[in-house]
Design a protein around this motif. Structure first.
Motif, PDB file in Angstrom:
ATOM      1  N   ASP A  83       0.836  -1.195   0.000  1.00  0.00           N
ATOM      2  CA  ASP A  83       0.000   0.000   0.000  1.00  0.00           C
ATOM      3  C   ASP A  83       0.873   1.247   0.000  1.00  0.00           C
ATOM      4  OD1 ASP A  83      -2.332  -1.453   0.040  1.00  0.00           O
ATOM      5  OD2 ASP A  83      -2.716  -1.191   2.188  1.00  0.00           O
ATOM      6  N   ARG A  84       0.538   2.197  -0.856  1.00  0.00           N
ATOM      7  CA  ARG A  84       1.247   3.475  -0.911  1.00  0.00           C
ATOM      8  C   ARG A  84       0.578   4.462   0.049  1.00  0.00           C
ATOM      9  NH1 ARG A  84       4.883   3.372  -5.822  1.00  0.00           N
ATOM     10  NH2 ARG A  84       5.132   1.129  -5.995  1.00  0.00           N
ATOM     11  N   THR A  85       1.360   5.348   0.623  1.00  0.00           N
ATOM     12  CA  THR A  85       0.831   6.301   1.593  1.00  0.00           C
ATOM     13  C   THR A  85       0.726   7.706   1.016  1.00  0.00           C
ATOM     14  OG1 THR A  85       3.066   6.619   2.495  1.00  0.00           O
ATOM     15  CG2 THR A  85       1.677   4.978   3.566  1.00  0.00           C
ATOM     16  N   HIS A  86       0.912   7.829  -0.288  1.00  0.00           N
ATOM     17  CA  HIS A  86       0.835   9.120  -0.969  1.00  0.00           C
ATOM     18  C   HIS A  86      -0.183   9.015  -2.106  1.00  0.00           C
ATOM     19  CE1 HIS A  86       2.066  12.778  -3.091  1.00  0.00           C
ATOM     20  NE2 HIS A  86       2.797  13.103  -2.041  1.00  0.00           N
ATOM     21  N   GLY A  92       7.779   8.589  -3.188  1.00  0.00           N
ATOM     22  CA  GLY A  92       8.071   7.799  -1.999  1.00  0.00           C
ATOM     23  C   GLY A  92       7.633   8.543  -0.747  1.00  0.00           C
ATOM     24  N   ASP A  93       6.953   7.832   0.168  1.00  0.00           N
ATOM     25  CA  ASP A  93       6.377   8.521   1.312  1.00  0.00           C
ATOM     26  C   ASP A  93       6.204   7.559   2.478  1.00  0.00           C
ATOM     27  OD1 ASP A  93       5.034  10.953   2.410  1.00  0.00           O
ATOM     28  OD2 ASP A  93       3.290   9.629   2.463  1.00  0.00           O
ATOM     29  N   VAL A  94       6.210   8.120   3.672  1.00  0.00           N
ATOM     30  CA  VAL A  94       5.849   7.373   4.875  1.00  0.00           C
ATOM     31  C   VAL A  94       5.288   8.385   5.867  1.00  0.00           C
ATOM     32  CG1 VAL A  94       8.072   7.572   6.110  1.00  0.00           C
ATOM     33  CG2 VAL A  94       6.633   5.549   6.450  1.00  0.00           C
ATOM     34  N   VAL A  95       4.304   7.977   6.645  1.00  0.00           N
ATOM     35  CA  VAL A  95       3.702   8.898   7.612  1.00  0.00           C
ATOM     36  C   VAL A  95       4.681   9.178   8.745  1.00  0.00           C
ATOM     37  CG1 VAL A  95       1.797   9.228   9.235  1.00  0.00           C
ATOM     38  CG2 VAL A  95       1.370   8.160   7.005  1.00  0.00           C
ATOM     39  N   ALA A  96       5.269   8.118   9.293  1.00  0.00           N
ATOM     40  CA  ALA A  96       6.297   8.236  10.331  1.00  0.00           C
ATOM     41  C   ALA A  96       7.327   7.152  10.082  1.00  0.00           C
ATOM     42  CB  ALA A  96       5.691   8.078  11.727  1.00  0.00           C
ATOM     43  N   PHE A  97       8.601   7.477  10.231  1.00  0.00           N
ATOM     44  CA  PHE A  97       9.635   6.487   9.920  1.00  0.00           C
ATOM     45  C   PHE A  97       9.522   5.267  10.822  1.00  0.00           C
ATOM     46  CE2 PHE A  97      13.666   5.090   8.217  1.00  0.00           C
ATOM     47  CZ  PHE A  97      13.715   5.719   6.987  1.00  0.00           C
ATOM     48  N   THR A  98       9.055   5.457  12.033  1.00  0.00           N
ATOM     49  CA  THR A  98       8.898   4.321  12.943  1.00  0.00           C
ATOM     50  C   THR A  98       7.806   3.366  12.478  1.00  0.00           C
ATOM     51  OG1 THR A  98       7.490   5.738  14.315  1.00  0.00           O
ATOM     52  CG2 THR A  98       9.806   5.484  14.990  1.00  0.00           C
ATOM     53  N   ASP A  99       6.942   3.802  11.522  1.00  0.00           N
ATOM     54  CA  ASP A  99       5.926   2.884  10.990  1.00  0.00           C
ATOM     55  C   ASP A  99       6.559   1.682  10.304  1.00  0.00           C
ATOM     56  OD1 ASP A  99       3.882   4.482  11.911  1.00  0.00           O
ATOM     57  OD2 ASP A  99       3.419   5.376   9.954  1.00  0.00           O
ATOM     58  N   TYR A 100       7.780   1.855   9.786  1.00  0.00           N
ATOM     59  CA  TYR A 100       8.446   0.717   9.153  1.00  0.00           C
ATOM     60  C   TYR A 100       8.658  -0.426  10.145  1.00  0.00           C
ATOM     61  CZ  TYR A 100       9.622   3.722   5.119  1.00  0.00           C
ATOM     62  OH  TYR A 100       9.570   4.551   4.022  1.00  0.00           O
ATOM     63  N   VAL A 220       5.823  -1.487  -9.668  1.00  0.00           N
ATOM     64  CA  VAL A 220       6.661  -1.615  -8.463  1.00  0.00           C
ATOM     65  C   VAL A 220       7.653  -0.466  -8.342  1.00  0.00           C
ATOM     66  CG1 VAL A 220       6.492  -4.134  -8.607  1.00  0.00           C
ATOM     67  CG2 VAL A 220       8.565  -3.005  -9.447  1.00  0.00           C
ATOM     68  N   THR A 221       7.783   0.349  -9.376  1.00  0.00           N
ATOM     69  CA  THR A 221       8.817   1.381  -9.372  1.00  0.00           C
ATOM     70  C   THR A 221       8.386   2.606  -8.567  1.00  0.00           C
ATOM     71  OG1 THR A 221       8.038   2.400 -11.428  1.00  0.00           O
ATOM     72  CG2 THR A 221       9.657   0.616 -11.609  1.00  0.00           C
ATOM     73  N   LEU A 222       9.379   3.421  -8.233  1.00  0.00           N
ATOM     74  CA  LEU A 222       9.150   4.584  -7.378  1.00  0.00           C
ATOM     75  C   LEU A 222      10.120   5.685  -7.779  1.00  0.00           C
ATOM     76  CD1 LEU A 222       7.359   5.218  -4.846  1.00  0.00           C
ATOM     77  CD2 LEU A 222       9.365   4.677  -3.462  1.00  0.00           C
ATOM     78  N   GLY A 223       9.649   6.923  -7.714  1.00  0.00           N
ATOM     79  CA  GLY A 223      10.507   8.070  -7.978  1.00  0.00           C
ATOM     80  C   GLY A 223      11.071   8.643  -6.684  1.00  0.00           C
ATOM     81  N   GLY A 224      11.244   9.964  -6.672  1.00  0.00           N
ATOM     82  CA  GLY A 224      11.843  10.629  -5.517  1.00  0.00           C
ATOM     83  C   GLY A 224      10.924  10.662  -4.309  1.00  0.00           C
ATOM     84  N   PRO A 225      11.469  11.026  -3.147  1.00  0.00           N
ATOM     85  CA  PRO A 225      10.682  11.037  -1.911  1.00  0.00           C
ATOM     86  C   PRO A 225       9.925  12.344  -1.703  1.00  0.00           C
ATOM     87  CG  PRO A 225      12.939  11.587  -1.403  1.00  0.00           C
ATOM     88  CD  PRO A 225      12.892  11.321  -2.893  1.00  0.00           C
ATOM     89  N   SER A 226       8.905  12.263  -0.885  1.00  0.00           N
ATOM     90  CA  SER A 226       8.189  13.466  -0.449  1.00  0.00           C
ATOM     91  C   SER A 226       9.025  14.214   0.582  1.00  0.00           C
ATOM     92  CB  SER A 226       6.846  13.085   0.178  1.00  0.00           C
ATOM     93  OG  SER A 226       7.045  12.375   1.398  1.00  0.00           O
ATOM     94  N   LEU A 227       8.677  15.464   0.801  1.00  0.00           N
ATOM     95  CA  LEU A 227       9.322  16.238   1.869  1.00  0.00           C
ATOM     96  C   LEU A 227       9.050  15.599   3.229  1.00  0.00           C
ATOM     97  CD1 LEU A 227       8.635  19.802   0.499  1.00  0.00           C
ATOM     98  CD2 LEU A 227      10.901  18.957   1.166  1.00  0.00           C
ATOM     99  N   ARG A 228       7.878  14.992   3.386  1.00  0.00           N
ATOM    100  CA  ARG A 228       7.584  14.309   4.656  1.00  0.00           C
ATOM    101  C   ARG A 228       8.536  13.145   4.866  1.00  0.00           C
ATOM    102  NH1 ARG A 228       1.609  12.035   6.109  1.00  0.00           N
ATOM    103  NH2 ARG A 228       1.917  10.811   4.189  1.00  0.00           N
ATOM    104  N   TRP A 229       8.745  12.318   3.815  1.00  0.00           N
ATOM    105  CA  TRP A 229       9.689  11.201   3.959  1.00  0.00           C
ATOM    106  C   TRP A 229      11.071  11.734   4.307  1.00  0.00           C
ATOM    107  CZ3 TRP A 229      14.403   9.822   2.211  1.00  0.00           C
ATOM    108  CH2 TRP A 229      14.820   8.508   2.457  1.00  0.00           C
ATOM    109  N   LEU A 230      11.509  12.786   3.618  1.00  0.00           N
ATOM    110  CA  LEU A 230      12.835  13.349   3.858  1.00  0.00           C
ATOM    111  C   LEU A 230      12.978  13.812   5.295  1.00  0.00           C
ATOM    112  CD1 LEU A 230      15.605  14.328   2.895  1.00  0.00           C
ATOM    113  CD2 LEU A 230      14.493  16.440   2.115  1.00  0.00           C
TER     114      LEU A 230
END
Length: 311
Positions: A83-86, A92-100, A220-230
């Motif tokens: 599931d993608r979060t964006h 590329g995105d994640v709500v919180a890095f600890t979610d991993y 399955v491919t992905l581009g650059g990250p969001s500012l949130r991921w960064l």
């Protein structure tokens, strides 16, 4: 268990592979694959990097299987077929890095549900090395670990680093952290880069495989990250840098031509890791596990030798 697709022909993986859909504790769906046979003696938990997907590790799983180890690999939330979060699936995105860490818990539980043999060992690449370091500190049940170019820092000059911190932090305050990070592109890296320009590998056959996989499996491919991921990544790496390394046998591989993660952060941590060894590989780029055949064989022999001795 619900079966998920595993494109083993594109992965160039060994026989005996399968994949499943697995729900993390917060309900997000991730994809977990495994390769095994009747002769394996232990299991490797393979933690991929940012933008990566399970099929990329088919050949690596084959190498592990030849040495008697099953492999479990994961599509982290926000990438691969998870599931993608964006809203834009190419960012590329994640709500919180600890979610991993919720994905990590799901991987361990799934490996045990499959009855894959323990002990478990960790092999973590790039972003997976950041996720894996926290997991080890928090008690990941493995006997030893190996890191490939771990993302314990991102390679940037001082000005760029300051800008990254400022822009990503302000994006959280002013609610534009869903935007792609400055200088990034939604096109996946191997589709906009030639082999001669690439910062991943010196092996042309491997780079051609990356391009073929991206063409065959665009979902399955992905581009650059969001500012949130960064921002989440910067905060996580800074926090982890304040913590001592776990008391666990570890080997870390770093190429002399690394341009993606910060070699200084890697050297600093490994210099103070009790029972830790840093192997610097002359001429290697970022994809340590997918470099020249000679280099890959050396890396495999080293990490499997350590795993064999720590049962």
């Amino acid at each position: 268990m619900e079966n998920a697709p595993l494109h083993n022909d594109i992965a160039d993986g060994p026989d005996g592979g399968a994949a499943h859909w697995v729900k993390a504790e917060d309900g997000l769906q991730i994809r977990i694959a495994h390769w095994t046979n009747a002769d394996v003696k232990a299991t490797i938990l393979m933690f991929p990097g940012r933008t990566e997907y399970i099929e990329k590790y088919g050949r690596t799983a084959g190498e592990f299987l030849q040495r008697g180890y099953a492999t479990v690999a994961v599509d982290w939330r926000g990438q691969g077929l998870a599931d993608r979060t964006h809203d834009n699936p190419k960012i590329g995105d994640v709500v919180a890095f600890t979610d991993y860490q919720k994905d990590v818990a799901a991987v361990v539980a799934h490996a045990r549900a499959l009855g894959l043999p323990e002990p478990f060992y960790l092999v973590a690449h790039s972003m997976g090395g950041c996720i894996g370091l926290r997991a080890l500190i928090e008690g990941l049940p493995v006997k030893a670990a190996a890191f490939s170019a771990p993302m314990w820092g991102i390679e940037m000059d001082t000005l760029t680093r300051s800008f990254a911190w400022a822009a990503s932090s302000l994006s959280r305050v002013f609610k534009f952290d869903h935007k792609i990070a400055p200088g990034q592109d939604i096109t996946t890296y191997v589709d906009r880069c030639t082999f001669e320009e690439n910062t991943l590998t010196t092996n042309p056959d491997v780079f051609a495989l990356f391009q073929a996989q991206a063409k065959a499996l665009p979902d399955v491919t992905l581009g650059g990250p969001s500012l949130r991921w960064l921002n989440e990544a910067l905060r996580e790496m800074r926090y982890l840098s304040t913590l001592p390394s776990p008391q666990l046998r570890c080997v870390t591989f770093l190429g002399t031509d690394e341009e993606i993660v910060d070699p200084t952060r890697i050297r600093e941590r490994m210099a103070n890791w009790h029972n830790g060894t840093l192997r610097v590989l002359e001429g290697a780029k970022h994809e340590i596990l997918m470099e020249s055949p000679e280099m890959c064989s050396d890396v495999m022999d080293t990490l499997i030798g350590i795993f064999d001795r720590h049962r």
